[in-house]
Design an enzyme around this catalytic site. Structure first.
Site, PDB file in Angstrom:
ATOM      1  N   TRP A 103      38.753  20.094  15.028  1.00 42.29           N
ATOM      2  CA  TRP A 103      39.574  19.891  13.817  1.00 42.29           C
ATOM      3  C   TRP A 103      38.978  18.807  12.937  1.00 42.29           C
ATOM      4  O   TRP A 103      38.983  18.928  11.706  1.00 42.29           O
ATOM      5  CB  TRP A 103      41.026  19.582  14.190  1.00 42.29           C
ATOM      6  CG  TRP A 103      41.676  20.725  14.902  1.00 42.29           C
ATOM      7  CD1 TRP A 103      42.110  20.746  16.191  1.00 42.29           C
ATOM      8  CD2 TRP A 103      41.939  22.047  14.378  1.00 42.29           C
ATOM      9  NE1 TRP A 103      42.627  21.983  16.501  1.00 42.29           N
ATOM     10  CE2 TRP A 103      42.531  22.792  15.413  1.00 42.29           C
ATOM     11  CE3 TRP A 103      41.724  22.655  13.142  1.00 42.29           C
ATOM     12  CZ2 TRP A 103      42.924  24.121  15.252  1.00 42.29           C
ATOM     13  CZ3 TRP A 103      42.102  23.974  12.970  1.00 42.29           C
ATOM     14  CH2 TRP A 103      42.701  24.693  14.013  1.00 42.29           C
ATOM     15  N   ASP A 170      45.043  12.808  10.875  1.00 42.74           N
ATOM     16  CA  ASP A 170      45.571  14.119  11.250  1.00 42.74           C
ATOM     17  C   ASP A 170      46.292  13.941  12.586  1.00 42.74           C
ATOM     18  O   ASP A 170      45.658  13.764  13.625  1.00 42.74           O
ATOM     19  CB  ASP A 170      44.403  15.115  11.374  1.00 42.74           C
ATOM     20  CG  ASP A 170      44.863  16.494  11.851  1.00 42.74           C
ATOM     21  OD1 ASP A 170      46.064  16.684  12.119  1.00 42.74           O
ATOM     22  OD2 ASP A 170      43.996  17.385  11.951  1.00 42.74           O
ATOM     23  N   LYS A 194      53.372  21.990  16.474  1.00 46.72           N
ATOM     24  CA  LYS A 194      53.094  21.502  17.826  1.00 46.72           C
ATOM     25  C   LYS A 194      54.213  20.613  18.344  1.00 46.72           C
ATOM     26  O   LYS A 194      54.759  20.866  19.396  1.00 46.72           O
ATOM     27  CB  LYS A 194      51.744  20.803  17.855  1.00 46.72           C
ATOM     28  CG  LYS A 194      50.623  21.840  17.891  1.00 46.72           C
ATOM     29  CD  LYS A 194      49.401  21.506  17.115  1.00 46.72           C
ATOM     30  CE  LYS A 194      48.535  22.743  16.963  1.00 46.72           C
ATOM     31  NZ  LYS A 194      47.467  22.571  15.996  1.00 46.72           N
TER      32      LYS A 194
END
Ligand SMILES: *Cc1c(COP(=O)(O)O)cnc(C)c1O
Length: 360
Positions: A103, A170, A194
């Site tokens: 990511w 993030d 999540k």
């Protein structure tokens, strides 16, 4: 009785059962309106209330003041990879990034399309098996971007780096799962699916003074100022997803807030991490212990056949979502907030039993 499995999937992930029950109860007639929240105007007082409560709960749980704007946007965390440099990386400045996994690498790739990027630390050469130490952004950098939890590799910052430049994070896979000094960050973003809700909504928490930097030249919808000014109601927001996020935040508060959640999460990671620490010749951790994630614990078994068998046997026993990301293979146990300690303990017992029945 409804059948519910123990869902260890990496995302979209398990939601607290209490939250799903409230959503079910309120689905056809939201609080006497005779309408579903799926059908209601985002300009209605009912939705405005949901939006306002979600914003103030987020601030309260993070322990940040009104100098932080809380936005609920579409486009997933992946759209933030582009919005961050569009808004905060002007010509002549450098965006500093730490590369700790898939990511992070995607965030870097998008920023490189839009401006000058410097990767100031990376664990890529070592299969992303640790979080680099002594992270420093160059003087005058526009910002330092990090990924607090690496969902695929299975590493997590235990402490956040100190820096003089704006810190952007993030937090898609560990937001509100551990105590953090949230006031240290200029921008935090997280796909909700999540830890804090369903897919379709991305939370962005952004400090006031950052908004002055957003250039008017970029598209309106991609400008944080637009959404901050309108409290995420410039256009139709992902209303149902925000409603579920609000319910999850209420649930977090009811558990006792982030510190209470952290205590349970610490036990969960000890239960599953203990398999690696005590039976490391069978459950082989893929990352350095000091960098091991609490949220996604990754491991390999002695053979790929044993991994396949574990995943299949676990599924038959009611434990799902254990397959590692397709890019790395192996086993990944995701222990987001909605997973109970009981679930982690039952899975650990199952895995120990599997080891005994299936020696290497
Ligand atoms: C899942 C994930 C993403 C991608 O989120 P989308 O909402 O699917 O775009 C980004 N970063 C991290 C750390 C993730 O875990």
């Amino acid at each position: 009785m409804v059948k519910r499995v123990f869902n260890f999937g990496p995302g979209p992930a398990a939601l607290p059962l209490e939250v799903l029950k409230v959503a079910q109860e309120e689905l056809l007639d939201y609080r006497g309106t005779g309408m579903s929240i799926l059908e209601i105007s985002h300009r209605s007082p009912e939705y405005e209330d949901i939006n306002n409560q979600a914003i103030s709960l987020m601030r309260e749980l993070m322990g940040v003041g009104e100098n932080y704007h809380v936005l609920f946007l579409g486009g997933g965390a992946s759209t933030q990879f582009s919005m961050i440099p569009m808004n905060f990386l002007p010509q002549g400045k450098v965006g500093a990034y730490v590369d700790t996994g898939t990511w992070s690498a995607k965030a870097i790739k998008e920023a490189e399309k839009l401006g000058k990027v410097e990767v100031v630390a990376s664990s890529k050469g070592d299969k992303y098996s640790y979080i680099p130490k002594d992270i420093k952004a160059p003087n005058g950098a526009a910002y330092l971007h990090i990924t607090s939890n690496n969902t695929i590799a299975g590493t997590q910052y235990q402490d956040m780096p100190d820096t003089d430049v704006p810190l952007i994070c993030d937090m898609s896979s560990d937001i509100l799962s551990r105590r953090r000094d949230f006031g240290k960050f200029s921008v935090i973003y997280a796909g909700a699916q999540k830890n804090i809700g369903p897919a379709g909504c991305t939370a962005v928490i952004i400090r006031d003074e950052m908004l002055a930097k957003c250039p008017d030249s970029i598209p309106t919808m991609l400008n944080y100022k637009t959404h901050a000014k309108e409290k995420s109601l410039y256009n139709t927001p992902p209303a149902f997803a925000v409603y579920i996020v609000k319910l999850v935040l209420e649930w977090v508060k009811k558990q006792g807030g982030v510190s209470a959640i952290e205590k349970v999460n610490a036990k969960k990671k000890d239960v599953i991490g203990g398999l690696i620490d005590q039976h490391g010749d069978y459950f082989k951790g893929t990352v350095q212990q000091a960098s091991r994630s609490w949220a996604n614990i990754t491991m390999r078994l002695p053979t790929e056949d044993l991994e396949k068998k574990l995943i299949a046997d676990a599924k038959a026993a009611g434990f799902i979502g254990l397959k590692g990301h397709r890019s790395v293979g192996g086993i990944r146990v995701s222990l987001y907030n909605a997973m109970t300690l009981e679930g982690a303990e039952k899975l650990a017992a199952f895995m120990l039993d599997f080891m005994k029945k299936n020696p290497k």
